[in-house]
Design an enzyme around this catalytic site. Structure first.
Site, short mmCIF file in Angstrom:
data_model
loop_
_atom_site.label_atom_id
_atom_site.label_comp_id
_atom_site.label_asym_id
_atom_site.label_seq_id
_atom_site.Cartn_x
_atom_site.Cartn_y
_atom_site.Cartn_z
N ALA A 11 0.85 -1.20 0.00
CA ALA A 11 0.00 0.00 0.00
C ALA A 11 0.88 1.24 0.00
O ALA A 11 0.75 2.14 0.83
CB ALA A 11 -0.93 -0.01 1.21
N GLU A 172 18.48 15.20 0.57
CA GLU A 172 17.29 15.68 1.29
C GLU A 172 17.44 15.44 2.79
O GLU A 172 17.04 16.27 3.60
CB GLU A 172 16.03 14.98 0.76
CG GLU A 172 15.70 15.41 -0.67
CD GLU A 172 14.25 15.16 -1.05
OE1 GLU A 172 13.75 14.06 -0.79
OE2 GLU A 172 13.63 16.09 -1.61
P1 FAD Z 1 6.48 2.21 -1.59
O1 FAD Z 1 5.81 3.53 -1.71
O2 FAD Z 1 7.79 2.15 -0.92
O3 FAD Z 1 5.45 1.18 -0.92
C1 FAD Z 1 5.73 -0.16 -0.65
C2 FAD Z 1 4.71 -0.69 0.35
O4 FAD Z 1 4.85 -2.10 0.48
C3 FAD Z 1 4.87 -0.12 1.75
O5 FAD Z 1 3.62 0.24 2.27
C4 FAD Z 1 5.49 -1.27 2.56
O6 FAD Z 1 5.14 -1.24 3.92
C5 FAD Z 1 4.87 -2.46 1.86
N1 FAD Z 1 5.67 -3.67 2.00
C6 FAD Z 1 6.99 -3.82 1.73
N2 FAD Z 1 7.37 -5.10 1.91
C7 FAD Z 1 6.27 -5.78 2.32
C8 FAD Z 1 6.01 -7.15 2.61
N3 FAD Z 1 6.98 -8.08 2.56
N4 FAD Z 1 4.75 -7.49 2.96
C9 FAD Z 1 3.75 -6.59 3.01
N5 FAD Z 1 3.94 -5.28 2.72
C10 FAD Z 1 5.18 -4.87 2.38
N6 FAD Z 1 10.19 9.90 -5.51
C11 FAD Z 1 9.66 10.97 -6.12
O7 FAD Z 1 9.07 10.84 -7.21
N7 FAD Z 1 9.75 12.23 -5.59
C12 FAD Z 1 10.34 12.47 -4.40
O8 FAD Z 1 10.40 13.61 -3.94
C13 FAD Z 1 10.90 11.36 -3.71
N8 FAD Z 1 11.47 11.54 -2.50
C14 FAD Z 1 11.95 10.44 -1.81
C15 FAD Z 1 12.50 10.66 -0.55
C16 FAD Z 1 13.00 9.57 0.17
C17 FAD Z 1 13.57 9.81 1.54
C18 FAD Z 1 12.96 8.26 -0.39
C19 FAD Z 1 13.48 7.09 0.40
C20 FAD Z 1 12.43 8.05 -1.65
C21 FAD Z 1 11.91 9.14 -2.37
N9 FAD Z 1 11.34 8.98 -3.64
C22 FAD Z 1 10.82 10.06 -4.30
C23 FAD Z 1 11.21 7.63 -4.22
C24 FAD Z 1 9.80 7.09 -3.89
O9 FAD Z 1 9.56 7.16 -2.52
C25 FAD Z 1 9.63 5.65 -4.37
O10 FAD Z 1 10.01 5.57 -5.71
C26 FAD Z 1 8.17 5.21 -4.20
O11 FAD Z 1 7.79 5.21 -2.85
C27 FAD Z 1 7.95 3.82 -4.82
O12 FAD Z 1 6.61 3.47 -4.66
P2 FAD Z 1 6.21 1.94 -4.50
O13 FAD Z 1 4.73 1.90 -4.53
O14 FAD Z 1 6.97 1.10 -5.46
O15 FAD Z 1 6.73 1.54 -3.05
P1 NAD Z 2 20.54 6.83 -5.76
O1 NAD Z 2 20.87 5.60 -6.46
O2 NAD Z 2 19.86 7.91 -6.50
O3 NAD Z 2 21.86 7.45 -5.10
C1 NAD Z 2 22.79 6.64 -4.41
C2 NAD Z 2 24.14 7.33 -4.41
O4 NAD Z 2 25.04 6.52 -3.66
C3 NAD Z 2 24.72 7.47 -5.81
O5 NAD Z 2 25.12 8.81 -6.00
C4 NAD Z 2 25.90 6.50 -5.82
O6 NAD Z 2 26.97 6.93 -6.62
C5 NAD Z 2 26.28 6.49 -4.35
N1 NAD Z 2 27.00 5.28 -3.93
C6 NAD Z 2 26.80 4.00 -4.35
N2 NAD Z 2 27.66 3.16 -3.73
C7 NAD Z 2 28.41 3.92 -2.91
C8 NAD Z 2 29.47 3.65 -2.00
N3 NAD Z 2 29.92 2.39 -1.82
N4 NAD Z 2 30.03 4.68 -1.32
C9 NAD Z 2 29.57 5.94 -1.49
N5 NAD Z 2 28.60 6.26 -2.34
C10 NAD Z 2 28.00 5.28 -3.04
O7 NAD Z 2 19.67 6.39 -4.48
P2 NAD Z 2 18.73 7.27 -3.55
O8 NAD Z 2 19.27 8.63 -3.33
O9 NAD Z 2 18.45 6.42 -2.36
O10 NAD Z 2 17.39 7.40 -4.41
C11 NAD Z 2 16.63 6.23 -4.74
C12 NAD Z 2 15.58 6.59 -5.77
O11 NAD Z 2 14.62 7.47 -5.18
C13 NAD Z 2 16.15 7.32 -6.97
O12 NAD Z 2 15.48 6.90 -8.11
C14 NAD Z 2 15.83 8.76 -6.69
O13 NAD Z 2 15.65 9.51 -7.90
C15 NAD Z 2 14.53 8.66 -5.92
N6 NAD Z 2 14.42 9.81 -5.02
C16 NAD Z 2 13.90 10.95 -5.53
C17 NAD Z 2 13.82 12.07 -4.73
C18 NAD Z 2 13.24 13.35 -5.30
O14 NAD Z 2 12.79 13.34 -6.45
N7 NAD Z 2 13.20 14.42 -4.55
C19 NAD Z 2 14.28 12.03 -3.41
C20 NAD Z 2 14.81 10.83 -2.92
C21 NAD Z 2 14.89 9.73 -3.74
#
Ligand code: FAD
Ligand code: NAD
Length: 400
Positions: A11, A172
């Site tokens: 979800a 972030e």
């Molecule tokens: P999720 O949204 O991660 O949902 C997965 C769900 O599955 C969760 O509810 C979890 O509890 C459930 N789940 C997992 N394993 C199990 C299991 N075994 N059994 C039952 N339930 C389970 N993307 C953007 O586009 N813009 C952003 O600004 C952005 N900011 C981000 C900031 C952070 C800190 C992080 C970590 C990621 C960010 N991302 C951003 C990436 C984005 O969050 C993910 O790409 C997105 O959440 C993926 O959606 P999803 O539905 O695949 O999985």
């Molecule tokens: P990422 O893959 O984008 O970044 C991981 C970083 O770790 C890379 O720069 C890589 O070079 C570095 N790295 C890998 N191995 C390493 C090592 N051994 N030592 C040091 N550095 C190393 O992963 P993320 O930042 O967790 O993001 C995951 C996904 O979520 C991405 O697709 C990202 O675009 C998305 N995301 C988007 C937003 C946003 O749009 N605001 C915010 C957070 C995450």
């Protein structure tokens, strides 16, 4: 013959968009819809860096599934998915020996942590993965600040925070930390200059692949707030004492947060499907190759652009896929044609703490900086709550 059984796993952004699209468009006699999720709530993965740093209450980033699901149309199972068999068409759950049978499966369980073989990640680092893992980060930092003050012998490593990787998640998170630290230092009576934030990146630049001007803006802003960037320096191992860099240098730190990338959910590989870094290269209808009844969306799907490069896994992608998939499933159940999925990127915006951000928006990738970017980011967050619960939820959860 009974109703077709649709089972949606997860979800998050993708799973919820699918289920909510299905519950809106299908009537009771058309399908049996089941949503399986680990927790009784949805957490907003895109906000996890905030509770991790302690700038947002973890409760603020979650919404009870009960309030998002129409229980007349959707059966909700709170359990851990432990596996699935795409040939037998069953899902295995931790809480029961009874397999959950499906006619159509939507796999939306989100990503797993990528380690690239780095030793000690799961043993010694903290992760920004879910609500509980980020609670641990906040508590860990506070605990170490308290330990520092409680001891007569001052161990400066307790005040060092290493952030592995300088991708979007780390940047972030670091942005939130620089906002939080002045308050934390005041609370624990620790001079701010004693606390070290060290962001270590393997690639030759922070946020590799992103617009250089925006990256420079972020680096200048965060460096100005005391962040020490170490680029071109892969972390080779994480130990109980800190990290060991390629070449052997040790950086001691009581807190290590690993954000070095994500891979597909391990359950996909374990099911015998062919994966690339754990993700499935889906067909134009978001199906796993060779399966007409298995849809993979969100972070577990691999979608390529016109240059045959994979799009990064984002919430934006997961939401679009979930919405599209729901429409396609409705068409399929009613004997109509499914439409191919095409990703329509709307831009990328990242926060650097509460009031600053960077990003590109629209088709022409217009650059935005500072307060304007921060405001856009907040609007994006608010939009998700609006989609989930209309104005009332958006007003309750939005923060400006
Ligand atoms: P999720 O949204 O991660 O949902 C997965 C769900 O599955 C969760 O509810 C979890 O509890 C459930 N789940 C997992 N394993 C199990 C299991 N075994 N059994 C039952 N339930 C389970 N993307 C953007 O586009 N813009 C952003 O600004 C952005 N900011 C981000 C900031 C952070 C800190 C992080 C970590 C990621 C960010 N991302 C951003 C990436 C984005 O969050 C993910 O790409 C997105 O959440 C993926 O959606 P999803 O539905 O695949 O999985
Ligand atoms: P990422 O893959 O984008 O970044 C991981 C970083 O770790 C890379 O720069 C890589 O070079 C570095 N790295 C890998 N191995 C390493 C090592 N051994 N030592 C040091 N550095 C190393 O992963 P993320 O930042 O967790 O993001 C995951 C996904 O979520 C991405 O697709 C990202 O675009 C998305 N995301 C988007 C937003 C946003 O749009 N605001 C915010 C957070 C995450």
């Amino acid at each position: 013959m009974g109703l077709p059984k649709i089972v949606v796993l997860g979800a998050g952004f993708g799973g919820l968009m699918t289920v909510r699209g299905l519950q809106k468009q299908l009537n009771h006699q058309e399908a049996e819809i089941t949503l399986v999720n680990l927790n009784p709530y949805h957490y907003v993965t895109t906000q996890l860096h905030e509770p991790a740093a302690g700038t947002l209450d973890p409760d603020h980033t979650r919404v009870a599934l009960e309030s998002l699901i129409n229980r007349d149309k959707v059966r909700l199972i709170q359990d851990k998915v432990t596996g699935f068999d795409p040939k037998e068409k069953v899902v295995r759950l931790a809480g029961t020996d009874e397999p959950l049978a499906y006619d159509y499966l939507v796999f939306a369980l989100g990503a797993h942590t990528e380690t690239f073989g780095t030793k000690g990640v799961f043993e010694n680092a903290l992760l920004i993965n879910n609500l509980n893992s980020v609670r641990m980060i906040r508590e860990h930092i506070e605990y170490n600040f308290a330990r520092y003050q409680a001891s007569d012998v001052k161990n400066e490593d307790l005040l060092k925070i290493v952030i592995g990787g300088a991708g979007f998640t780390s940047i972030e998170f670091v942005g939130e930390l620089v906002d939080r630290l002045p308050y934390l230092c005041k609370e624990f009576d620790i001079p701010r200059e004693k606390v070290q934030l060290i962001n270590i990146e393997a690639a030759p630049t922070v946020m590799p692949g992103f617009d250089k001007e925006l990256v420079d803006y972020a680096v200048n802003y965060l460096s100005g707030k005391g962040v020490n960037f170490r680029i071109g320096t892969p972390i080779q191992e994480i130990t109980e004492d800190g990290v060991i860099l390629k070449g052997g240098e040790e950086v001691k730190a009581a807190t290590v947060v690993w954000n070095c990338g994500v891979r597909g959910n391990a359950l996909l590989e374990e099911s015998g499907l062919e994966t690339m870094r754990g993700r499935i290269k889906v067909d134009e209808f978001l199906r796993a190759p060779g399966y007409e009844d298995l849809f993979i969306i969100g972070d577990n799907s691999l979608v390529f652009n016109n240059e045959e490069r994979p799009y990064p896994p984002t919430a934006q992608m997961a939401m679009q896929q979930g919405q599209h998939l729901a429409k396609n499933m409705v068409a399929m159940l009613r004997g109509g044609e499914m439409k191919p999925y095409r990703y329509a990127p709307k831009g990328t915006v990242a926060s650097l703490g509460r009031n600053v951000g960077i990003g590109t928006i629209g088709n022409n990738n217009k650059k935005v900086f500072g307060r304007k970017a921060s405001l856009i980011k907040k609007l994006i967050d608010a939009r998700w709550f609006f989609i989930l619960g209309g104005f009332s939820l958006a007003l309750k959860k939005a923060k400006f």
